[in-house]
Design an enzyme around this catalytic site. Structure first.
Site, PDB file in Angstrom:
ATOM      1  N   HIS A  86      -0.360   4.280  -4.370  1.00  0.00           N
ATOM      2  CA  HIS A  86      -0.480   3.812  -2.991  1.00  0.00           C
ATOM      3  C   HIS A  86       0.235   2.474  -2.817  1.00  0.00           C
ATOM      4  O   HIS A  86       0.951   2.257  -1.833  1.00  0.00           O
ATOM      5  CB  HIS A  86      -1.965   3.679  -2.629  1.00  0.00           C
ATOM      6  CG  HIS A  86      -2.242   3.604  -1.160  1.00  0.00           C
ATOM      7  ND1 HIS A  86      -2.351   2.395  -0.488  1.00  0.00           N
ATOM      8  CD2 HIS A  86      -2.444   4.567  -0.217  1.00  0.00           C
ATOM      9  CE1 HIS A  86      -2.602   2.627   0.788  1.00  0.00           C
ATOM     10  NE2 HIS A  86      -2.671   3.940   0.982  1.00  0.00           N
ATOM     11  N   CYS A  87       0.080   1.581  -3.788  1.00  0.00           N
ATOM     12  CA  CYS A  87       0.750   0.271  -3.727  1.00  0.00           C
ATOM     13  C   CYS A  87       2.261   0.388  -3.839  1.00  0.00           C
ATOM     14  O   CYS A  87       2.996  -0.431  -3.281  1.00  0.00           O
ATOM     15  CB  CYS A  87       0.244  -0.631  -4.850  1.00  0.00           C
ATOM     16  SG  CYS A  87      -1.509  -1.042  -4.766  1.00  0.00           S
ATOM     17  N   LEU A  88       2.736   1.381  -4.579  1.00  0.00           N
ATOM     18  CA  LEU A  88       4.169   1.542  -4.830  1.00  0.00           C
ATOM     19  C   LEU A  88       4.915   2.176  -3.661  1.00  0.00           C
ATOM     20  O   LEU A  88       6.125   2.388  -3.760  1.00  0.00           O
ATOM     21  CB  LEU A  88       4.372   2.418  -6.073  1.00  0.00           C
ATOM     22  CG  LEU A  88       3.956   1.822  -7.420  1.00  0.00           C
ATOM     23  CD1 LEU A  88       3.942   2.903  -8.490  1.00  0.00           C
ATOM     24  CD2 LEU A  88       4.880   0.678  -7.821  1.00  0.00           C
ATOM     25  N   GLY A 121      -1.198   0.915  -8.025  1.00  0.00           N
ATOM     26  CA  GLY A 121      -1.033   2.341  -8.263  1.00  0.00           C
ATOM     27  C   GLY A 121      -0.053   2.971  -7.297  1.00  0.00           C
ATOM     28  O   GLY A 121       0.714   2.282  -6.606  1.00  0.00           O
TER      29      GLY A 121
END
Length: 464
Positions: A451-453, A449
């Site tokens: 946060h990961c990106l 999501g």
């Protein structure tokens, strides 16, 4: 902004609009084969074509400062998904850690909306490929990276020499493209037919075998490095598929003069990925232990952070062994100084420990029966507010699969979330959190999501 801002934001631009944009791009590119890449490799231009100065990109990794998950975000590292995603096929996507095959043009349109929203909120976005190109323009960095990428023990000497020669002789932008997009044996043969045809390694593999694996997960920049205080660590990735990501990031950061967090252990660090490192603030760090980060890595990291003074309190969380729980940030993220969005499905399946130093500098793990009370105490708070992703278990499971708990804080009380997770977003809004949404039909296929990106490089300090 009203608490229901996520509904309006989800409409501008709508998913249909983004799909129309992507369709136009797709039609324009429809004559190009998906695999192998088009056009075929030819002799690259010599490296003297590179621009002489990359100072702006080098500055991206200088003067970094990150002390929390929610301080106002000023600068962030991102990567727009590129042609590396065209390497994903029905026969290899699982090995490359993707559950499905994304539509590239739609994924790019969604990512453009994500970075556009960051910029609209005053955040400077640093593109990964730009900092890699800046670093790879330096001959010594290029030689170092080429030696790591072209390994004789994997390729054999003849193929390794051809790959090494190709990377050295290309210009910096082409080097970055090759390293991110990867290269097949057949494409290498177009560049160096004699070396390939006479190599036993070439005879042992099909033409679509990757001599340079594509870095299809590189858009999830959170994992390859972690920035704590004014220093960074290039993480040791759990899967061989992703290890080149951290090696490239380390080369770029070191070339820019970024300061590393020094590890006490003399050996290669155990596997730890950035999605398992949560900076709660006030010198408090939480480390997830599960599919991608080992208990040994959590101990090493705690030892390093505590002895260096970069942290005063470290917690470890043992995560459930499920695909949708691969990192700590898939289960919980911070939305303000005292509030966490947590997966209601998995909250009670996690086991918390306080990690402390013994007199001999080894790490002791003490089990916690009431972890959020201990976390609140470490943060100097009266308590922690937990916002669960929902109260309907079936819908929570569906939204957890699409990263409902994986939100990015722009500032205390304002987050970016995926538009599809309507129940989790509604609960955030009801809790007084402003939710800005981005479309996610294609980006979510890699199980990551907002946060990961993103990998924050500068956040404002939190005020008490």
């Amino acid at each position: 902004m009203e608490a229901t801002a996520h509904r309006n934001n989800a409409i501008r631009p709508s998913v249909l609009t983004l799909q129309k944009v992507a369709m136009k791009r797709s039609l324009a590119l429809s004559s190009a084969p998906l695999h192998p890449l088009s056009p075929p490799l030819t002799k690259p231009r010599p490296s003297h074509d590179d621009p002489p100065h990359f100072d702006a990109h080098h500055r991206a990794f200088r003067s970094t400062q990150v002390d929390s998950e929610v301080g106002t975000l000023r600068k962030v590292l991102t990567h727009r998904p590129g042609r590396e995603l065209r390497r994903l096929l029905p026969g290899n996507h699982a090995d490359l850690l993707f559950d499905e095959i994304p539509w590239l043009e739609a994924a790019q349109a969604e990512h453009d909306r994500f970075t556009g929203l960051l910029q609209e909120n005053g955040v400077e976005t640093v593109e990964l490929s730009s900092v890699l190109t800046a670093a790879l323009a330096a001959p010594d960095v290029c030689r170092q990276v080429a030696s790591v990428a072209a390994r004789p023990q994997h390729l054999g000497r003849a193929l390794a020499a051809s790959v090494h020669d190709l990377l050295i002789s290309a210009n910096a932008a082409r080097r970055t493209e090759l390293l991110l997009t990867g290269m097949t044996l057949g494409e290498l043969a177009a560049y160096s037919p004699h070396s390939v045809s006479s190599a036993l390694s070439a005879r042992a593999h099909r033409s679509d075998w990757f001599v340079l694996p594509p870095l299809v997960n590189s858009m999830f920049v959170r994992d390859s490095s972690s920035w704590i205080g004014d220093r960074y660590r290039a993480n040791s990735m759990a899967s061989q598929t992703r290890r080149m990501e951290s090696r490239l990031l380390r080369a770029a950061a070191d070339a820019a003069g970024a300061q590393r967090i020094r590890e006490r252990e003399p050996f290669e660090p155990a596997a730890l990925e950035g999605g398992d490192l949560l900076l709660a603030g006030a010198g408090c760090v939480v480390i997830g232990v599960g599919e991608r980060t080992t208990a040994a890595a959590a101990e090493q990291t705690a030892q390093s952070l505590l002895t260096s003074g970069l942290a005063t309190h470290v917690f470890a969380v043992l995560l459930p062994n499920e695909r949708q729980c691969m990192h700590l940030d898939t289960l919980m993220t911070m939305v303000d100084q005292e509030s966490f969005l947590v997966s209601g499905v998995h909250r009670d399946q996690c086991h918390w420990f306080s990690l402390r130093l013994n007199a001999d500098a080894t790490v002791r793990a003490d089990s916690l029966d009431d972890p959020f009370t201990a976390l609140a105490s470490a943060l100097g708070l009266r308590g922690i507010r937990l916002i669960e992703t929902g109260d309907d278990e079936v819908t929570m499971q569906r939204e957890q699969w699409s990263d409902a708990a994986n939100v990015l804080a722009l500032r205390p009380g304002t987050v970016i979330a995926y538009d599809r997770n309507t129940m989790a977003n509604d609960r955030l809004s009801a809790a007084g959190i402003t939710v800005l949404t981005v479309p996610s039909a294609e980006l979510v296929r890699g199980r990551g999501g907002p946060h990961c990106l993103s990998c924050p490089l500068v956040r404002d300090p939190l005020t008490t």
